[in-house]
Write a protein that holds these residues in place. Sequence first.
Motif, PDB file in Angstrom:
ATOM      1  N   VAL A  61       9.566  -0.366  17.255  1.00 36.65           N
ATOM      2  CA  VAL A  61      10.489   0.514  16.532  1.00 36.65           C
ATOM      3  C   VAL A  61      11.816  -0.197  16.276  1.00 36.65           C
ATOM      4  CG1 VAL A  61      11.775   2.673  16.656  1.00 36.65           C
ATOM      5  CG2 VAL A  61       9.409   2.605  17.407  1.00 36.65           C
ATOM      6  N   CYS A  62      12.302  -0.936  17.266  1.00 42.33           N
ATOM      7  CA  CYS A  62      13.566  -1.669  17.083  1.00 42.33           C
ATOM      8  C   CYS A  62      13.439  -2.695  15.961  1.00 42.33           C
ATOM      9  CB  CYS A  62      13.969  -2.350  18.388  1.00 42.33           C
ATOM     10  SG  CYS A  62      14.457  -1.203  19.699  1.00 42.33           S
ATOM     11  N   GLU A  63      12.318  -3.413  15.942  1.00 40.76           N
ATOM     12  CA  GLU A  63      12.098  -4.390  14.878  1.00 40.76           C
ATOM     13  C   GLU A  63      11.975  -3.695  13.526  1.00 40.76           C
ATOM     14  OE1 GLU A  63      11.729  -8.096  13.196  1.00 40.76           O
ATOM     15  OE2 GLU A  63      12.230  -7.566  15.275  1.00 40.76           O
ATOM     16  N   HIS A  64      11.311  -2.554  13.522  1.00 39.38           N
ATOM     17  CA  HIS A  64      11.147  -1.800  12.276  1.00 39.38           C
ATOM     18  C   HIS A  64      12.499  -1.315  11.748  1.00 39.38           C
ATOM     19  CE1 HIS A  64       8.371   0.323   9.556  1.00 39.38           C
ATOM     20  NE2 HIS A  64       9.301   1.266   9.510  1.00 39.38           N
ATOM     21  N   GLU A  91      14.431  -4.249  10.266  1.00 42.50           N
ATOM     22  CA  GLU A  91      13.960  -4.569   8.918  1.00 42.50           C
ATOM     23  C   GLU A  91      14.424  -3.521   7.911  1.00 42.50           C
ATOM     24  OE1 GLU A  91       9.772  -4.942   9.096  1.00 42.50           O
ATOM     25  OE2 GLU A  91       9.789  -6.776  10.319  1.00 42.50           O
ATOM     26  N   LEU A  92      14.417  -2.262   8.339  1.00 44.58           N
ATOM     27  CA  LEU A  92      14.870  -1.191   7.450  1.00 44.58           C
ATOM     28  C   LEU A  92      16.343  -1.363   7.094  1.00 44.58           C
ATOM     29  CD1 LEU A  92      14.201   1.470   6.029  1.00 44.58           C
ATOM     30  CD2 LEU A  92      14.759   2.666   8.152  1.00 44.58           C
ATOM     31  N   PRO A 128       0.840  -1.201   0.000  1.00 44.38           N
ATOM     32  CA  PRO A 128       0.000   0.000   0.000  1.00 44.38           C
ATOM     33  C   PRO A 128       0.869   1.242   0.000  1.00 44.38           C
ATOM     34  CG  PRO A 128       0.019  -1.024   2.169  1.00 44.38           C
ATOM     35  CD  PRO A 128       0.706  -1.978   1.233  1.00 44.38           C
ATOM     36  N   PRO A 129       0.487   2.278  -0.735  1.00 45.92           N
ATOM     37  CA  PRO A 129       1.330   3.473  -0.813  1.00 45.92           C
ATOM     38  C   PRO A 129       1.471   4.190   0.512  1.00 45.92           C
ATOM     39  CG  PRO A 129      -0.822   3.868  -1.805  1.00 45.92           C
ATOM     40  CD  PRO A 129      -0.753   2.404  -1.512  1.00 45.92           C
ATOM     41  N   SER A 133       9.776   0.220  -3.187  1.00 42.87           N
ATOM     42  CA  SER A 133       8.428   0.325  -2.625  1.00 42.87           C
ATOM     43  C   SER A 133       8.425  -0.083  -1.153  1.00 42.87           C
ATOM     44  CB  SER A 133       7.471  -0.559  -3.427  1.00 42.87           C
ATOM     45  OG  SER A 133       6.177  -0.541  -2.853  1.00 42.87           O
ATOM     46  N   LYS A 134       9.155  -1.161  -0.853  1.00 41.11           N
ATOM     47  CA  LYS A 134       9.260  -1.611   0.534  1.00 41.11           C
ATOM     48  C   LYS A 134       9.973  -0.575   1.392  1.00 41.11           C
ATOM     49  CE  LYS A 134       9.118  -4.840   3.789  1.00 41.11           C
ATOM     50  NZ  LYS A 134       7.854  -5.311   4.390  1.00 41.11           N
ATOM     51  N   LEU A 135      11.001   0.052   0.839  1.00 39.64           N
ATOM     52  CA  LEU A 135      11.742   1.066   1.574  1.00 39.64           C
ATOM     53  C   LEU A 135      10.865   2.285   1.864  1.00 39.64           C
ATOM     54  CD1 LEU A 135      14.481   1.914   2.733  1.00 39.64           C
ATOM     55  CD2 LEU A 135      15.079   2.825   0.491  1.00 39.64           C
ATOM     56  N   ARG A 136      10.083   2.705   0.869  1.00 39.69           N
ATOM     57  CA  ARG A 136       9.163   3.825   1.105  1.00 39.69           C
ATOM     58  C   ARG A 136       8.145   3.475   2.183  1.00 39.69           C
ATOM     59  NH1 ARG A 136       9.682   4.505  -4.609  1.00 39.69           N
ATOM     60  NH2 ARG A 136       7.916   3.086  -4.935  1.00 39.69           N
ATOM     61  N   SER A 137       7.694   2.223   2.159  1.00 43.29           N
ATOM     62  CA  SER A 137       6.734   1.797   3.178  1.00 43.29           C
ATOM     63  C   SER A 137       7.354   1.817   4.569  1.00 43.29           C
ATOM     64  CB  SER A 137       6.233   0.387   2.846  1.00 43.29           C
ATOM     65  OG  SER A 137       5.404  -0.110   3.871  1.00 43.29           O
ATOM     66  N   GLN A 138       8.625   1.405   4.668  1.00 42.61           N
ATOM     67  CA  GLN A 138       9.291   1.390   5.965  1.00 42.61           C
ATOM     68  C   GLN A 138       9.589   2.800   6.471  1.00 42.61           C
ATOM     69  OE1 GLN A 138       8.603  -1.897   6.775  1.00 42.61           O
ATOM     70  NE2 GLN A 138      10.560  -1.856   7.819  1.00 42.61           N
ATOM     71  N   LEU A 139       9.825   3.729   5.547  1.00 40.72           N
ATOM     72  CA  LEU A 139      10.134   5.102   5.944  1.00 40.72           C
ATOM     73  C   LEU A 139       8.887   5.944   6.174  1.00 40.72           C
ATOM     74  CD1 LEU A 139      13.104   5.888   3.526  1.00 40.72           C
ATOM     75  CD2 LEU A 139      13.231   5.441   5.978  1.00 40.72           C
ATOM     76  N   GLU A 140       7.734   5.424   5.808  1.00 42.67           N
ATOM     77  CA  GLU A 140       6.502   6.206   5.890  1.00 42.67           C
ATOM     78  C   GLU A 140       6.184   6.681   7.307  1.00 42.67           C
ATOM     79  OE1 GLU A 140       3.234   8.274   4.616  1.00 42.67           O
ATOM     80  OE2 GLU A 140       4.903   7.404   3.501  1.00 42.67           O
TER      81      GLU A 140
END
Length: 239
Positions: free
Chosen positions: A39-42, A45-46, A24-25, A115-122
């Motif tokens: 946040v640590c898990e996020h 993954e980032l 999803p955008p 796309s995954k990177l944008r989702s993680q940075l959102e």
Amino acid sequence: MNPFHFQSVPPPHPLGPPQFPMLPPDPPNSSLFWQNRNVCEHLRELQDILNLAKAMQKELEMLMMIKDGKVSLEDVKHGSNEPYLPGFLECLQDRRVNIESQESLAVEAANYLMSKLRSQLEPFRYVANEVSPWEEKSAAAKFANKVYKSKRNKRWRKKKRKRIAEMLAKEREEFHCIDREADEWRAREISKDVANCKVEKMKEIAKIKAKEEKRKLEAEVNFLFVQMTGKSLLNCGLC
């Protein structure tokens, strides 16, 4: 002419290109995101996504070098500035995949990673936005404050451990100093006792020698006295 163009051999049961899931955008944002474990898990993954993106960038660069003819087969055989290029070409040859197919797969994978990177940075972009709700900013501020306090407590505990270690080291040094001084005093006292014993023995030896000399002298005097007495008696008898 591209020297690295390989003809791909279709497998007995052809499979379509891998389909990556669409993301999803704008993923939903919530203050629940700013939990410490979440946040640590996020962030973990980032970091993994960034590592994959760097590897994908390197692969695309090698594909562009091969496609543009910037490297030749002779360069690869005799060594190239790119240490991973020979292994990459060998992998393509073993899989019988041509450059165009590999480039298409790499571009598709790179798009998915972006796309995954944008989702993680959102979530982070959402908080930085001026029009984001204050609840979201408050949750992010609380998390930042918690991280700051955690780092501050770690620094304080580190300083405390260092201070305690220095105090213990100082106490050990003082103990060793006192123990060393006690050993030195004990050694001096023992040396004094040994010296006094030697002096006493020398005095006793001197007394014994004096007594022996006195006895010898008395014996000599008695002997001389006896001789003189005998001579006197002899002279009187002669008279």
